[in-house]
Design a protein around this motif. Sequence first.
Motif, short mmCIF file in Angstrom:
data_model
loop_
_atom_site.label_atom_id
_atom_site.label_comp_id
_atom_site.label_asym_id
_atom_site.label_seq_id
_atom_site.Cartn_x
_atom_site.Cartn_y
_atom_site.Cartn_z
N ALA A 3 -91.08 60.87 -65.45
CA ALA A 3 -90.83 59.57 -66.08
C ALA A 3 -89.33 59.37 -66.14
CB ALA A 3 -91.42 59.55 -67.48
N VAL A 4 -88.87 58.19 -65.73
CA VAL A 4 -87.46 57.86 -65.82
C VAL A 4 -87.18 57.38 -67.24
CG1 VAL A 4 -85.61 56.36 -64.98
CG2 VAL A 4 -87.30 57.26 -63.38
N LEU A 5 -86.29 58.09 -67.94
CA LEU A 5 -85.93 57.72 -69.31
C LEU A 5 -84.73 56.78 -69.34
CD1 LEU A 5 -86.32 61.24 -70.95
CD2 LEU A 5 -88.01 59.41 -70.79
N ALA A 25 -87.95 62.90 -67.41
CA ALA A 25 -88.77 63.85 -68.14
C ALA A 25 -89.91 64.31 -67.24
CB ALA A 25 -89.32 63.23 -69.40
N PHE A 26 -90.20 65.60 -67.32
CA PHE A 26 -91.30 66.17 -66.56
C PHE A 26 -91.88 67.32 -67.36
CE2 PHE A 26 -92.93 69.15 -63.28
CZ PHE A 26 -93.90 68.32 -62.71
N LYS A 27 -93.17 67.27 -67.63
CA LYS A 27 -93.84 68.31 -68.41
C LYS A 27 -93.09 68.62 -69.71
CE LYS A 27 -96.20 70.55 -64.60
NZ LYS A 27 -96.46 71.81 -63.91
N MET A 28 -92.74 67.59 -70.44
CA MET A 28 -92.09 67.72 -71.76
C MET A 28 -90.66 68.24 -71.68
SD MET A 28 -94.57 66.75 -73.89
CE MET A 28 -94.24 67.47 -75.47
N ASN A 29 -90.06 68.31 -70.51
CA ASN A 29 -88.67 68.74 -70.36
C ASN A 29 -87.84 67.57 -69.86
OD1 ASN A 29 -88.97 71.61 -70.95
ND2 ASN A 29 -90.15 71.68 -69.06
#
Length: 95
Positions: A3-5, A25-29
């Motif tokens: 996801a692009v934050l 963000a990827f897998k909560m990171n």
Amino acid sequence: MEAVLKHYGDVEKNKNEIIRVQKKAFKMNEFIDVRVYYKDKESGEFKPTSKGVAIREGFLPKLIELLVDVVDPPKTLKDVEMIQQGIKNHESDNE
């Protein structure tokens, strides 16, 4: 799925490629993604390539310090201390 934050901006590499800087963000990171994008000939949209790097934010101060040294090597210890202080100030501004 990523996801692009935040999209920080683009630098034109040539007429068909840009370097895009985004927070993702990827897998909560969360990480900063610096990646080459190419212009799709059919759609005209920029699409990502595998050329790039994903960096955890905690590594950015040291990376920035190294990149500053490449562009303008510090002349004295005082210069190095000023750069380090600027990085610390930037970190505290973003907390």
